[in-house]
Design an enzyme around this catalytic site. Structure first.
Site, mmCIF file in Angstrom:
data_model
loop_
_atom_site.group_PDB
_atom_site.id
_atom_site.type_symbol
_atom_site.label_atom_id
_atom_site.label_comp_id
_atom_site.label_asym_id
_atom_site.label_seq_id
_atom_site.Cartn_x
_atom_site.Cartn_y
_atom_site.Cartn_z
ATOM 1 N N ASN A 203 0.837 -1.102 -0.171
ATOM 2 C CA ASN A 203 0.043 0.085 -0.088
ATOM 3 C C ASN A 203 0.977 1.284 -0.072
ATOM 4 O OD1 ASN A 203 -2.256 -1.734 0.230
ATOM 5 N ND2 ASN A 203 -2.172 -1.530 2.675
ATOM 6 N N HIS A 214 7.367 4.994 5.414
ATOM 7 C CA HIS A 214 8.560 4.290 4.916
ATOM 8 C C HIS A 214 8.395 3.292 3.813
ATOM 9 C CE1 HIS A 214 12.793 3.044 6.397
ATOM 10 N NE2 HIS A 214 12.488 2.092 5.481
ATOM 11 N N HIS A 216 7.492 -0.036 2.218
ATOM 12 C CA HIS A 216 7.576 -1.244 2.745
ATOM 13 C C HIS A 216 6.198 -1.949 2.060
ATOM 14 C CE1 HIS A 216 4.439 0.616 5.295
ATOM 15 N NE2 HIS A 216 4.101 -0.425 5.713
ATOM 16 N N GLN A 218 3.485 -5.691 2.945
ATOM 17 C CA GLN A 218 3.182 -6.978 3.763
ATOM 18 C C GLN A 218 2.753 -8.169 3.047
ATOM 19 O OE1 GLN A 218 0.291 -5.160 6.584
ATOM 20 N NE2 GLN A 218 0.188 -3.369 5.386
#
Length: 393
Positions: A203, A214, A216, A218
């Site tokens: 996202n 930051h 990233h 998932q």
């Protein structure tokens, strides 16, 4: 306890050597953390990342559960502990950055890293959910509404130690390392009891609702098949019964033949806008070969993906004039672990909630209440715009 392992290269592409050293350790509350290193001195084992988490965190005991809607058959996850999760912290309290001397410790003990994966501190699903206490099998004794512990797993993938970067700005080597991490985690999570599907996603952007800026992604290991997967399997089975052919394969080949909505094509991959796209910006990235998941990708396919995926993200960033970074959801759909695996096919579905440079696509009554989508443009125009901005590569 920690251990390391190295994935050997077979046929490197260009200057990208697909070797990753994997080092596994645990955080102070028992959650697993894994370093994926592609740089020296860590790649060769000349040095080891910091493995000791100096924080004194209480043991993580998330009470994740799930209930099935009797009208649709869909499962809903309940995770009340997520109400207090970290939300847009100041720069000096970024939990995904490296732990720097003199600053607050983060989720990552090392003062630098290449790629890191760790168990989410506020997971929607957890292996430990309700292990020590009983959860009734139904809600209020209603047999029509089953419930069960949400025993899956949720992981965070930190793409870079740079808090202001983006996936599309990563080097080819670093993108390849993330692909290796996705493949590694898909294999590991698929082997857990009760896991039905592994979903890698990112996202990006406040408009999407991200709580940490930051860069990233998932990984969710679901204890059931999500509604999108169920729908694909339902359509695929019906198509196979009628024709004896694989639906997702035929859709890919049909789009390649039509070429109207193809955004770009490489040796192993191609990107296209689906003919029934729901979002004002939506694009798929798929391998040309029938591949169920990341672990099944060949060396050539992985190396090429490290080039074409960031390229697609850069096109997405240029889609809306005047917008520097397009907010998006990028979801890698993989084949189910068990039932229906023969009908699964790896593909990226990327879409944005933005419909123009200054307007958002809000889901109103038809979309939210009845799941009947109304697109504000056409798939052909989306593809044309993505091809147009590709000219600036």
């Amino acid at each position: 306890m920690s251990h390391t392992e190295k994935r050997p290269a077979s046929e490197p592409a260009g200057d990208v050597t697909p070797i990753v050293r994997k080092t596994v350790t645990t955080l102070s509350d028992g959650r697993e953390l894994i370093y994926f290193d592609d740089s020296e001195p860590y790649l060769s084992g000349g040095d080891t990342r910091e493995l000791h988490d100096g924080r004194d965190l209480p043991k993580s005991t998330p009470l994740s559960s799930m209930r099935r809607d009797p009208l649709t058959g869909d499962w809903t996850a309940l995770a009340a502990h997520r109400m207090n999760r970290t939300f847009m912290p100041p720069a000096n309290e970024n939990p995904l950055g490296p732990t720097k001397p003199g600053q607050l410790p983060t989720e990552i003990p090392a003062d630098d890293y290449d790629v890191v994966v760790f168990e989410n501190r506020f997971p929607s699903f957890a292996r430990s959910a309700y292990l020590d206490e009983e959860l009734p099998s139904t809600v209020d004794g209603m047999e029509l509404v089953p419930q069960a512990p949400g025993r899956g797993r949720c992981e965070v993938v930190c793409f870079s130690p740079n808090p202001t970067g983006s996936f599309c700005e990563l080097s080819e080597r670093r993108a390849r390392t993330i692909i290796e991490a996705w493949a590694d985690r898909t294999s590991a999570l698929s082997a857990l009891d009760g896991i039905e599907q592994v979903f890698c996603f990112e996202n990006r952007g406040e408009e999407i609702g991200v709580t940490l800026q930051h860069p990233h992604g998932q990984i969710y290991a679901y204890p059931f098949l999500p509604p999108r997967t169920e729908a694909i399997l339902r359509q695929s089975r019906a198509y196979f019964e009628r024709t004896g052919r694989q639906l997702q394969h035929d859709v890919v080949m049909a789009e390649l033949d039509a070429r109207t909505r193809v955004v770009f094509e490489s040796e192993c991959w191609f990107a296209y806008v689906p003919a029934a796209a729901k979002w004002p910006l939506e694009v798929m990235l798929v391998p040309k070969r029938d591949v169920p998941d990341f672990p099944a990708l060949s060396e050539e396919e992985r190396a090429e993906l490290a080039v074409v995926y960031p390229r697609l993200l850069r096109q997405v960033d240029r889609f809306f004039p005047g917008i520097e970074k397009t907010a998006y959801i990028a979801g890698w759909n993989q084949a189910p672990v068990n039932e229906g695996r023969e009908f699964g096919r790896l593909h990226l579905q990327l879409f944005s909630l933005r419909r123009s440079s200054d307007k958002m696509k809000f889901l109103a009554g038809s979309e939210s209440a009845m799941a009947v989508w109304i697109n504000d443009t056409t798939p052909e125009r989306i593809a044309e715009r993505l091809r147009e901005v590709a000219e600036h590569e």
